[in-house]
Design a protein around this motif. Structure first.
Motif, PDB file in Angstrom:
ATOM      1  N   ALA A  47       0.843  -1.203   0.000  1.00 56.62           N
ATOM      2  CA  ALA A  47       0.000   0.000   0.000  1.00 56.62           C
ATOM      3  C   ALA A  47       0.875   1.249   0.000  1.00 56.62           C
ATOM      4  CB  ALA A  47      -0.925  -0.005   1.217  1.00 56.62           C
ATOM      5  N   MET A  48       1.196   1.724  -1.186  1.00 59.58           N
ATOM      6  CA  MET A  48       2.028   2.917  -1.324  1.00 59.58           C
ATOM      7  C   MET A  48       1.413   3.956  -2.262  1.00 59.58           C
ATOM      8  SD  MET A  48       5.826   1.347  -1.819  1.00 59.58           S
ATOM      9  CE  MET A  48       6.790   0.743  -0.441  1.00 59.58           C
ATOM     10  N   GLY A  49       0.290   3.614  -2.862  1.00 57.02           N
ATOM     11  CA  GLY A  49      -0.256   4.462  -3.910  1.00 57.02           C
ATOM     12  C   GLY A  49       0.331   4.058  -5.249  1.00 57.02           C
ATOM     13  N   SER A  50      -0.457   4.282  -6.293  1.00 62.30           N
ATOM     14  CA  SER A  50      -0.032   3.879  -7.640  1.00 62.30           C
ATOM     15  C   SER A  50       0.558   5.076  -8.383  1.00 62.30           C
ATOM     16  CB  SER A  50      -1.250   3.349  -8.399  1.00 62.30           C
ATOM     17  OG  SER A  50      -0.909   2.784  -9.627  1.00 62.30           O
ATOM     18  N   PRO A  51       1.671   4.902  -9.136  1.00 60.62           N
ATOM     19  CA  PRO A  51       2.318   3.625  -9.481  1.00 60.62           C
ATOM     20  C   PRO A  51       3.480   3.227  -8.576  1.00 60.62           C
ATOM     21  CG  PRO A  51       3.221   5.349 -10.859  1.00 60.62           C
ATOM     22  CD  PRO A  51       2.203   6.015  -9.969  1.00 60.62           C
ATOM     23  N   LYS A  52       3.698   3.962  -7.476  1.00 64.60           N
ATOM     24  CA  LYS A  52       4.844   3.675  -6.610  1.00 64.60           C
ATOM     25  C   LYS A  52       4.835   2.226  -6.140  1.00 64.60           C
ATOM     26  CE  LYS A  52       7.247   5.337  -2.465  1.00 64.60           C
ATOM     27  NZ  LYS A  52       7.204   6.307  -1.326  1.00 64.60           N
ATOM     28  N   GLN A  53       3.658   1.730  -5.739  1.00 61.76           N
ATOM     29  CA  GLN A  53       3.584   0.366  -5.220  1.00 61.76           C
ATOM     30  C   GLN A  53       3.876  -0.665  -6.316  1.00 61.76           C
ATOM     31  OE1 GLN A  53      -0.330   0.843  -3.678  1.00 61.76           O
ATOM     32  NE2 GLN A  53      -1.377   0.342  -5.599  1.00 61.76           N
ATOM     33  N   GLU A  54       3.403  -0.408  -7.529  1.00 60.46           N
ATOM     34  CA  GLU A  54       3.678  -1.330  -8.638  1.00 60.46           C
ATOM     35  C   GLU A  54       5.151  -1.306  -9.042  1.00 60.46           C
ATOM     36  OE1 GLU A  54      -0.495  -0.886  -8.260  1.00 60.46           O
ATOM     37  OE2 GLU A  54       0.873   0.736  -8.798  1.00 60.46           O
ATOM     38  N   LEU A  55       5.761  -0.133  -8.967  1.00 58.00           N
ATOM     39  CA  LEU A  55       7.201  -0.034  -9.255  1.00 58.00           C
ATOM     40  C   LEU A  55       8.001  -0.803  -8.214  1.00 58.00           C
ATOM     41  CD1 LEU A  55       7.414   3.727 -10.293  1.00 58.00           C
ATOM     42  CD2 LEU A  55       7.955   1.776 -11.763  1.00 58.00           C
ATOM     43  N   TRP A  56       7.575  -0.728  -6.957  1.00 57.96           N
ATOM     44  CA  TRP A  56       8.258  -1.462  -5.887  1.00 57.96           C
ATOM     45  C   TRP A  56       8.142  -2.964  -6.143  1.00 57.96           C
ATOM     46  CZ3 TRP A  56       7.690  -5.227  -2.318  1.00 57.96           C
ATOM     47  CH2 TRP A  56       8.606  -5.278  -1.257  1.00 57.96           C
ATOM     48  N   ILE A  57       6.957  -3.403  -6.490  1.00 55.17           N
ATOM     49  CA  ILE A  57       6.742  -4.831  -6.768  1.00 55.17           C
ATOM     50  C   ILE A  57       7.591  -5.271  -7.957  1.00 55.17           C
ATOM     51  CG2 ILE A  57       5.053  -6.533  -7.580  1.00 55.17           C
ATOM     52  CD1 ILE A  57       2.942  -4.928  -5.922  1.00 55.17           C
ATOM     53  N   GLU A  58       7.566  -4.499  -9.037  1.00 54.78           N
ATOM     54  CA  GLU A  58       8.334  -4.845 -10.233  1.00 54.78           C
ATOM     55  C   GLU A  58       9.819  -4.946  -9.919  1.00 54.78           C
ATOM     56  OE1 GLU A  58       8.178  -3.209 -14.718  1.00 54.78           O
ATOM     57  OE2 GLU A  58       9.069  -1.799 -13.303  1.00 54.78           O
ATOM     58  N   ARG A  59      10.310  -4.011  -9.109  1.00 54.98           N
ATOM     59  CA  ARG A  59      11.741  -3.961  -8.785  1.00 54.98           C
ATOM     60  C   ARG A  59      12.180  -5.141  -7.920  1.00 54.98           C
ATOM     61  NH1 ARG A  59      11.550   0.674  -6.760  1.00 54.98           N
ATOM     62  NH2 ARG A  59      11.657   0.269  -4.515  1.00 54.98           N
ATOM     63  N   ASN A  60      11.271  -5.648  -7.078  1.00 53.57           N
ATOM     64  CA  ASN A  60      11.690  -6.622  -6.069  1.00 53.57           C
ATOM     65  C   ASN A  60      11.129  -8.031  -6.226  1.00 53.57           C
ATOM     66  OD1 ASN A  60      13.336  -4.957  -4.172  1.00 53.57           O
ATOM     67  ND2 ASN A  60      11.445  -3.760  -4.047  1.00 53.57           N
ATOM     68  N   MET A  61      10.196  -8.242  -7.153  1.00 54.74           N
ATOM     69  CA  MET A  61       9.551  -9.554  -7.186  1.00 54.74           C
ATOM     70  C   MET A  61      10.513 -10.691  -7.536  1.00 54.74           C
ATOM     71  SD  MET A  61       6.997  -9.219 -10.484  1.00 54.74           S
ATOM     72  CE  MET A  61       6.329 -10.880 -10.233  1.00 54.74           C
ATOM     73  N   SER A  62      11.558 -10.410  -8.292  1.00 51.69           N
ATOM     74  CA  SER A  62      12.510 -11.470  -8.627  1.00 51.69           C
ATOM     75  C   SER A  62      13.345 -11.879  -7.408  1.00 51.69           C
ATOM     76  CB  SER A  62      13.445 -11.009  -9.752  1.00 51.69           C
ATOM     77  OG  SER A  62      14.232  -9.920  -9.340  1.00 51.69           O
ATOM     78  N   ARG A  63      13.379 -11.026  -6.386  1.00 49.29           N
ATOM     79  CA  ARG A  63      14.133 -11.320  -5.160  1.00 49.29           C
ATOM     80  C   ARG A  63      13.255 -11.951  -4.098  1.00 49.29           C
ATOM     81  NH1 ARG A  63      16.132  -5.726  -3.264  1.00 49.29           N
ATOM     82  NH2 ARG A  63      17.414  -6.962  -1.839  1.00 49.29           N
TER      83      ARG A  63
END
Length: 237
Positions: A159-175
């Motif tokens: 819960a960070m607001g869009s698109p910040k939360q989606e950018l966070w997910i994209e950046r870290n999902m591989s980890r």
């Protein structure tokens, strides 16, 4: 998976229950899934924001959050007939997690909000395994990633607001070993009781936007996205 595309932006055309079944299947097979809610405001914003458009189109599920999406589908001969809000889908995922025994992690919002949201979810879904949470002001990303993995989290709500939360997910999902990611915007505030949703009458008619406008007239500029979106749909060949 079945999609419809409007103004170059994808939206999932599967019914809600079908999406949940696909998510369950993907978890069982070890696949990661991302969920993003799309509404007329995001459609309009994506026309001048390629990053937002990419984040939406690269998501596994783009849930139709807004009566405008339903109207667009009808106008263009699509099959989407049910509106699915981000907070409603989050709650369906919480129910699925309770039934299937998935480990859940909450990340984002203020400490008082996320802690209350966790307590509310635990009260609403007895037996749910919320293995941890962290507020959105925690800045040690590496430590957070390590903690989420150590807790064997299967579902992560950001819960960070869009698109910040989606950018966070994209950046870290591989980890992350997480299988289901959803950016949930202000949903923690709703679960915590800090923000009240429109009465069910407005929800069923897809008029939550009208209720919010009546409560907060200063939102009128944001609400212009709906007629702008529908005009673009009508005149877009």
């Amino acid at each position: 998976m079945k999609k419809e595309t409007y103004l170059g932006v994808n939206v999932s055309a599967l019914p809600e229950q079908a999406m949940l079944e696909v998510i369950k299947s993907r978890v069982q097979s070890g696949e990661q899934s991302t969920v993003i809610a799309v509404n007329p405001e995001k459609f309009i914003a994506s026309q001048s924001n390629e990053t937002l458009k990419r984040l939406i189109n690269h998501s596994t599920f783009q849930i139709p959050d807004g009566i405008g999406v339903i109207l667009a589908s009808r106008l263009k001969g699509g099959t989407i007939r049910s509106r699915i809000t981000g907070v409603d889908f989050m709650q369906k995922l919480l129910k699925l997690a309770t039934i299937e025994g998935y480990n859940v992690f909450f990340y984002g919002a203020k400490e008082e909000v996320v802690s209350k949201a966790v307590k509310s979810a635990e009260d609403t879904y007895p037996g749910i395994q919320i293995v941890g949470y962290e507020n959105g002001y925690y800045n040690d990303e590496d430590a957070l990633i390590k903690r989420i993995n150590e807790l064997k989290s299967d579902m992560l709500f950001v819960a960070m607001g869009s698109p910040k939360q989606e950018l966070w997910i994209e950046r870290n999902m591989s980890r992350l070993n997480v299988k289901v990611f959803q950016g949930v915007g202000g949903s923690f505030d709703v679960l915590a009781g800090h923000v009240k949703r429109a009465p069910v009458f407005y929800q069923k008619l897809g008029l939550e936007w009208l209720y919010r406008l009546m409560k907060e007239p200063k939102r009128w500029k944001r609400q212009l996205a709906l007629p702008k979106f529908l005009l673009k749909i009508i005149f877009n060949k």
